[in-house]
Design a protein around this motif. Structure first.
Motif, PDB file in Angstrom:
ATOM      1  N   SER A 161       0.845  -1.204   0.000  1.00  0.00           N
ATOM      2  CA  SER A 161       0.000   0.000   0.000  1.00  0.00           C
ATOM      3  C   SER A 161       0.881   1.255   0.000  1.00  0.00           C
ATOM      4  CB  SER A 161      -0.881  -0.021   1.250  1.00  0.00           C
ATOM      5  OG  SER A 161      -1.215   1.283   1.661  1.00  0.00           O
ATOM      6  N   ASP A 304      -4.407   4.557 -11.518  1.00  0.00           N
ATOM      7  CA  ASP A 304      -4.828   5.938 -11.765  1.00  0.00           C
ATOM      8  C   ASP A 304      -4.801   6.316 -13.249  1.00  0.00           C
ATOM      9  OD1 ASP A 304      -5.300   6.303  -9.112  1.00  0.00           O
ATOM     10  OD2 ASP A 304      -3.560   7.559  -8.707  1.00  0.00           O
ATOM     11  N   VAL A 326      -6.373  -3.232  -8.503  1.00  0.00           N
ATOM     12  CA  VAL A 326      -6.025  -2.478  -7.297  1.00  0.00           C
ATOM     13  C   VAL A 326      -7.273  -2.068  -6.507  1.00  0.00           C
ATOM     14  CG1 VAL A 326      -4.791  -0.469  -6.375  1.00  0.00           C
ATOM     15  CG2 VAL A 326      -3.896  -1.675  -8.381  1.00  0.00           C
TER      16      VAL A 326
END
Ligand code: UD1
Length: 419
Positions: A161, A304, A326
């Motif tokens: 993470s 992203d 993810v």
């Protein structure tokens, strides 16, 4: 309500300066709480999440102000260990504050953080790591109470993470004794945080790799620092080249931090080059589909950039498969893209994207930050006018995206619409 109005079809060309990375600046601001002296961060983007972070720091007693595009933060007067509830709820990144607040005051009081609705986003790894470093953590009625003097520890993260790795780094630099993080996140923003901490007097080795060693007991002084540029903003801008048949130079982009995205662009037939001071992408004909895009922690393909890549694949020649590993629940943009004429089928974490020749302008709505950026890209490559609603999501991660694309020749404006 604000929206973007985009008339697609113009090939975008020229250069665009890439801003400092939101995801680098936020943890650096949190780390500022550990410093005895003031810090100055140059080239910061003006974004709501960053303003919220500054307001949180001010609520804790820090002095924080903008000086053009720089932020000056002095945590000398910080006196509160209680995170302001409403502000923390608005942004997930407030969780970064847990390590620094605890390290500084020996206690911290938190609410569960908020942020984009792209999945469950638990914080168990943050909490278990701090427990391993000696924190006593109690949760009641949505509040998290932490207490204790932190000591070094051997920490193995079950998952690398980003936020948990950054939290550990910040908690560990001033703790008693040394810490080693195994299976650490390898994202460039983690490396940037370590560079910043070291510039303030910390001893962090190995950040950017899977094992990070942190020497404890450091006394941090302030420093002036220029955060890493935003690889996600750069990626979004560069994808507009194949989307519109254009030629774009992202000034300040670092190719070495974007290899997974650039490699996909090459597979699609684009010309990608690392040039002095940035990255250039030129379209050659219609982009080709790619067999598979699968998101995973860095250096794999970034989650992203998944939505933006899906928008581009929607117009590619052939069928591509996109797998989101993810975050669950990160395909909200697919339905909106389909309303623009795309042919995307979702099954669990997998999307089958059958490329179509033409996307059509449509009124669509952002549901999250990167999904919103994907709709803008689709609008730039579509025929006719696209209106993208709920752009407050997009503004969380892009400073005046309309100005960036208009500078490359796009017909794109921020407009007021009826709700
Ligand atoms: C950061 C980025 C975000 C990016 C993400 C993954 C910032 C401010 N945000 O978010 O833009 O999308 O990395 O690259 O830097 N998880 C747990 N338990 C935890 C923590 C995380 O299960 O305690 C899970 C999450 O639910 C998610 C995965 O791990 O499925 C990745 O999360 P993480 O790497 O922590 O992302 P963030 O730091 O929140």
């Amino acid at each position: 309500m604000e929206a973007f109005s985009i008339r697609g079809g113009t090939p975008l060309a020229g250069q665009c300066q890439i801003q400092g990375a939101k995801n680098a600046v936020l943890p650096l601001l949190a780390a500022g709480l550990l410093c005895d002296g003031g810090i100055r961060l140059d080239n910061c983007p003006r974004l709501k999440d960053i303003d919220n972070m500054l307001r949180i720091l001010q609520a804790l007693g820090c002095k924080a102000r903008w000086d053009n595009s720089a932020i000056e933060l002095d945590a000398g007067g910080a006196s509160s260990y209680r995170m302001p509830r409403e502000l923390s709820k608005q942004m997930r990144s407030s969780i970064f504050m847990l390590g620094p607040v605890l390290a500084r005051f020996g206690q911290a009081e938190f609410t569960y953080p908020g942020g984009c609705e792209i999945g469950l986003r638990p914080i168990d790894l943050h909490l278990s790591s701090l427990r391993a470093m000696g924190a006593e953590i109690r949760e009641d009625h949505g509040l998290i109470h932490c207490k204790g003097r932190l000591h070094g520890a051997q920490i193995h993260l079950d998952y690398p993470s980003v936020g948990a790795t950054e939290n550990i780094l910040m908690a560990a630099v001033t703790a008693q004794g040394d810490t080693v993080v195994h299976n650490a996140a390898r994202e460039p923003e983690v490396r940037d945080l370590a560079r910043f901490l070291n510039a303030c007097g910390a001893r962090v080795r190995g950040a950017g790799g899977g094992t990070i060693h942190i020497g404890g007991g450091a006394q941090l002084h302030g420093c002036a620092y220029t955060p890493l540029n935003d690889r996600i903003v750069a990626g979004t801008i560069l994808l507009a080249a194949p989307m519109t048949g254009g030629d774009i130079f992202a000034k300040g982009a670092r190719a070495e931090d974007m290899q997974a995205v650039l490699s996909k662009l090459r597979q699609m037939g684009c010309l990608v080059s690392q040039e002095k001071g940035g990255v250039r992408v030129r379209a050659v004909g219609r982009p080709r589909a790619v067999r598979r895009v699968e998101t995973n922690p860095h250096p794999s393909f970034p989650t992203d950039m998944q939505a933006q890549m899906m928008a581009l694949l929607a117009k590619a020649n052939g069928t591509s498969v996109v797998v989101e590993n993810v975050f669950e629940n990160r395909f909200a943009h697919a339905g909106e893209l389909n309303r623009m004429g795309a042919d995307i089928e979702i099954s669990g974490r997998t999307a089958i994207v059958r490329g179509v020749e033409t996307l059509f302008g449509q009124r669509v709505a952002s549901r999250d930050l990167r999904g919103g950026a994907a709709l803008v890209l689709a609008g730039l490559g579509a025929q006719g006018e696209t209106i993208v609603d709920h752009i407050a999501y997009i503004d969380r991660g892009y400073e005046r995206l309309e100005a960036m694309f208009a500078g490359l020749g796009a017909d794109m404006q921020r407009v007021e619409t009826e709700a």
